[in-house]
Design a protein around this motif. Structure first.
Motif, PDB file in Angstrom:
ATOM      1  N   TYR A  98     -12.918  48.993  17.456  1.00  0.00           N
ATOM      2  CA  TYR A  98     -14.039  49.827  17.883  1.00  0.00           C
ATOM      3  C   TYR A  98     -15.359  49.285  17.343  1.00  0.00           C
ATOM      4  CZ  TYR A  98     -10.460  53.044  19.480  1.00  0.00           C
ATOM      5  OH  TYR A  98      -9.393  53.592  20.140  1.00  0.00           O
ATOM      6  N   ASP A  99     -15.494  49.231  16.023  1.00  0.00           N
ATOM      7  CA  ASP A  99     -16.686  48.598  15.448  1.00  0.00           C
ATOM      8  C   ASP A  99     -16.694  47.095  15.686  1.00  0.00           C
ATOM      9  OD1 ASP A  99     -18.193  50.715  14.231  1.00  0.00           O
ATOM     10  OD2 ASP A  99     -16.601  50.899  12.741  1.00  0.00           O
ATOM     11  N   CYS A 100     -15.519  46.511  15.659  1.00  0.00           N
ATOM     12  CA  CYS A 100     -15.351  45.071  15.807  1.00  0.00           C
ATOM     13  C   CYS A 100     -14.060  44.849  16.585  1.00  0.00           C
ATOM     14  CB  CYS A 100     -15.237  44.386  14.439  1.00  0.00           C
ATOM     15  SG  CYS A 100     -16.455  44.922  13.216  1.00  0.00           S
ATOM     16  N   PRO A 101     -13.906  43.688  17.205  1.00  0.00           N
ATOM     17  CA  PRO A 101     -12.627  43.424  17.878  1.00  0.00           C
ATOM     18  C   PRO A 101     -11.452  43.547  16.916  1.00  0.00           C
ATOM     19  CG  PRO A 101     -14.269  41.767  18.465  1.00  0.00           C
ATOM     20  CD  PRO A 101     -14.863  42.581  17.358  1.00  0.00           C
ATOM     21  N   ALA A 102     -10.295  43.912  17.460  1.00  0.00           N
ATOM     22  CA  ALA A 102      -9.115  44.093  16.611  1.00  0.00           C
ATOM     23  C   ALA A 102      -8.723  42.812  15.898  1.00  0.00           C
ATOM     24  CB  ALA A 102      -7.946  44.609  17.452  1.00  0.00           C
ATOM     25  N   TYR A 103      -9.068  41.665  16.465  1.00  0.00           N
ATOM     26  CA  TYR A 103      -8.687  40.391  15.855  1.00  0.00           C
ATOM     27  C   TYR A 103      -9.690  39.910  14.822  1.00  0.00           C
ATOM     28  CZ  TYR A 103     -12.056  38.519  19.277  1.00  0.00           C
ATOM     29  OH  TYR A 103     -13.193  38.275  20.009  1.00  0.00           O
ATOM     30  N   ALA A 104     -10.780  40.632  14.610  1.00  0.00           N
ATOM     31  CA  ALA A 104     -11.832  40.177  13.692  1.00  0.00           C
ATOM     32  C   ALA A 104     -11.289  40.004  12.275  1.00  0.00           C
ATOM     33  CB  ALA A 104     -12.988  41.159  13.696  1.00  0.00           C
TER      34      ALA A 104
END
Length: 772
Positions: free
Chosen positions: A416-422
């Motif tokens: 949500y805030d960042c991609p899940a892969y971040a």
């Protein structure tokens, strides 16, 4: 009580109980875990980038826990005049260590180390903030302790503020944070019969934050200010709001002005009440007016579903229940991270990052293809100044580094805030002699835009490149606003700094015929309040070295006769290049007819053009803003950096920041007065610092209810190579395709010839037969 004011009280007192209250108020406790959304089958796990090492130590990395313990032991055991009490046992009437962090080394002392001409790193020092509570006038002092680790040569010395050497401390106008909360609540209880009649409720008891009655009242405070030796402040009555979330949407139109001079609440008094456009000079006068015939009562401003952010119903748009597109990272990250040294490498970019409680993340030693671009890039201060017709909106202004833009960084939500892969990184704050690890406060990820980096079509071919970039992201939760700060790196060597804001607006009780001057009616008894967001950053550019010139290139209309125009002067346009000679403030020009370029005038590319980096407004709402008006009594001299769009000064080691967190309570005599930085020095081929502002003139409307949306509040600046390379530098790192279009030759049609440059996903491109 509003979140901003709770934060100020907490920052003043730093008692453990207040720290717990504030953390709970944000609904994010240290160590809380957010769960990423479940990944689809076959989605690869997030790989690490272990084994990658920075070329040298991070000189700007904050103190380690062992260094903090070392410094604290020194302060408490070595003879000194600080008269410290251990923070665990301290009260507000003691002297104690309020905060501790690295004193970042002066730029001039690190040059030989970061350029590899010496292996000896400069010594590390700590910067220690001390709460002095033993005197009648409570104040903060800052000291330097070093060199570290502690040895026989370690010493303690006071911090000297630039151009303000006569100032040795910052006064704390909230000397007793607990009384500053309790006593105004006692004032509110004394008028409980009035508030029950006018507002339909009474004040919460003021002792507990958990389990508050959201239909009862809270107090929101303006920052205190000094006037004729008195400490004054206005308070606004508002409803608490469900779980204390939406208090800034729930002002009730009742205000009280307090005199809280001295540390003894017995000396405090009520000065004025304000209600429905009338000022009352005492509680007795207000009560008499309330009892008089014909006293006009305003309708209360009630909480309700209109302040709720989420909609969990299933009666809305049915497509909401279908999966949205998501980005994936099929083969792991293409960047590299040294977590220990806080060093990142990606597609030719390298940089270090460092953390500070007041300002969050700062980047250091930014290079592209091993050539210097910037020494330092980071947030300095965030300001919000309001306008309105009541004592709160009409004069309130916030300087958010006081709350701590870094200490207000909390856990980011994967997916949500960042991609899940971040990749997620932690930060640590040292507060009142204890440490707190904040998990996942920073995210790092690569992303591909929904538009290409470049494309071109002819009758014979189509060529398109993917626009992939790297993002380093944080979010600071400062009161009613969440500020998301992005540092974005592009394949051509450009760097974008972007700020987005979301959260509950702060507004005014709606008064017909008055509120419309400053905003819009957005609910029954609630109106928006116009305000300026001005967010200041420092960019210490070292384009190919420390000798640079800021060139203004104007696009100007003129007339000119040419040999082929047969003597006729033709209207046209041309370029006028003017070097900026003296330190000054600058504004973006109308119609974008000026360019600002930081050049090394002694270095040229293959075509003889001076190499540089252009500074230009980026994507977002439009041209970044500066303050609408000058002369704010609330801001005083604390934010002169906010009066222009950007500034250029000559680098000095003691002009480290444009502001100080201590400016908030000392606005008339701030610890850092940026106006002193501009002292008429020549800046051609010198070490330059660009101080630039992001932000916007926010005039909230019905679409800001319940929350401001990030895509409508974005502001950014881009630093872009300008004749820096001999050609577009992204050609070596971008991925794309060239399609040789089919050609009909009499009765036959040739097939398309496909050439990929860089990696290609076979499922990423759908080819269809092209007919003529």
């Amino acid at each position: 009580m509003s979140v901003r004011i709770l934060l100020r009280l907490w920052a003043s007192a730093l008692l453990t109980v207040l720290v717990i209250i504030i953390t709970a108020f944000f609904f994010l406790s240290d160590g809380q875990v957010f769960f990423a959304p479940r990944l689809p089958p076959g989605f690869p796990s997030i790989p690490t980038t272990s084994g990658f090492a920075a070329p040298r130590d991070n000189l700007w990395k904050d103190l380690s826990e062992s260094e903090v313990i070392n410094v604290l032991q020194y302060l408490h055991t070595v003879p000194n005049t600080l008269n410290l009490t251990a923070a665990l046992n301290a009260t507000l009437r003691d002297n104690f260590v309020q905060g501790i962090q690295l004193a970042r080394p002066p730029k001039t002392s690190v040059q030989s180390f970061i350029h590899g001409t010496t292996k000896a790193a400069p010594p590390r020092w700590a910067r220690v903030a001390i709460h002095h509570g033993t005197s009648d006038e409570v104040y903060w002092d800052e000291y330097l302790v070093g060199p570290l680790p502690v040895t026989s040569v370690t010493e303690i010395q006071p911090v000297k503020y630039p151009h303000r050497h006569h100032l040795d401390h910052a006064r704390n106008l909230v000397p007793d944070a607990l009384s500053f909360k309790k006593w105004p609540y006692s004032v509110a209880r004394e008028v409980a019969d009035i508030t029950q009649d006018l507002l339909g409720s009474t004040i919460n008891d003021g002792e507990e934050l958990f389990g508050l009655d959201h239909d009862k009242l809270e107090l929101s405070f303006r920052d205190p200010w000094m006037e004729d030796g008195h400490i004054l402040r206005w308070c606004s009555f508002q409803r608490a709001g469900t779980k204390a979330e939406a208090g800034t949407l729930l002002p009730q139109g009742l205000y009280v002005k307090l005199d809280t001079t001295t540390r003894n609440p017995d000396n405090w008094k009520v000065l004025h009440w304000y209600y429905n456009g009338r000022l009352y000079n005492s509680s007795e006068e207000f009560r008499a007016a309330w009892r008089s015939p014909g006293f006009e009562k305003l309708p209360p401003n009630y909480d309700g579903a209109w302040t709720t952010i989420e909609d969990f119903s299933t009666t809305q748009e049915p497509s909401r229940e279908k999966s949205a597109p998501i980005m994936i990272q099929p083969e792991g990250p293409r960047y590299h991270v040294d977590r220990e040294q806080q060093y990142i490498s990606w597609m030719g970019f390298t940089f270090y990052w460092a953390f500070a409680q007041a300002t969050g993340i700062t980047l250091f030693d930014v290079r592209f293809r091993d050539e210097q671009i910037m020494y330092e890039l980071g947030l300095q201060e965030a300001l919000a100044q309001y306008a309105g017709n009541d004592p709160m909106q009409g004069a309130v202004a916030y300087l958010d580094s006081f709350f701590g833009m870094g200490r207000a960084m909390f856990e980011l939500v994967p997916g949500y805030d960042c991609p899940a892969y971040a990749e997620f990184l932690d930060t640590i704050i040292y507060d009142a002699e204890r440490s707190q690890r904040r998990h996942k406060t920073i995210c790092l990820f690569e992303y591909t835009a929904d538009y290409p980096l470049q494309r071109h079509t002819t009758s014979f071919y189509v060529t398109v490149s993917r626009n992939t970039y790297l993002v380093l992201r944080t979010t600071a939760v400062v009161g009613n606003y969440d500020y998301t700060v992005d540092y974005i790196f592009y394949l051509d060597g450009s760097i974008e700094v972007k700020v987005r804001a979301s959260g509950y607006i702060q507004g005014a009780y709606y008064i017909p015929g008055e509120s419309e001057k400053y905003g819009y009616r957005v609910h029954d008894q609630f109106a928006s309040s116009m305000h300026d967001h001005v967010i200041n950053f420092k960019a210490d550019l070292d384009v190919l070295g420390t000798s640079n010139t800021l060139m203004k290139v104007d696009v100007e209309p003129w007339t000119e006769s040419f040999p082929w125009s047969e003597g006729e002067a033709l209207p046209t346009m041309g370029l006028r290049r003017t070097p900026i000679e003296i330190e000054c403030g600058l504004n973006w020009t109308a119609n974008s007819q000026s360019m600002y370029i930081v050049l090394d005038t002694e270095s040229t590319n293959a075509w003889g053009e001076m190499r540089g980096y252009r500074i230009m407004p980026g994507s977002g709402m439009g041209t970044p803003a500066h303050l609408t008006f000058n002369g704010s009594r609330t801001l005083g001299k604390a934010a002169s950096w906010a009066l222009e769009d950007l500034w250029v000064t000559r680098q000095k080691d003691d002009e480290e920041r444009s502001a100080s967190p201590r400016n908030a309570f000392n606005t008339d005599s701030p610890m850092v007065d940026f106006s002193h930085y501009l002292d008429g020095e020549n800046i051609e081929q010198q070490d330059l610092v660009i101080w630039f502002n992001l932000g916007n003139h926010h005039v909230p409307h019905s679409g800001d209810i319940p929350n401001t949306l990030q895509h409508t509040s974005a502001s950014s600046i881009i630093f872009s190579p300008f004749n820096f390379h001999d050609r577009d530098a992204s050609r070596a790192s971008s991925q794309g395709v060239r399609l040789e279009l089919p050609v009909r030759n009499r009765d036959t049609l040739s097939s398309a010839l496909i050439n990929y440059f860089g990696h290609h996903h076979q499922k990423g491109l759908l080819l269809r037969e092209v007919s003529r």
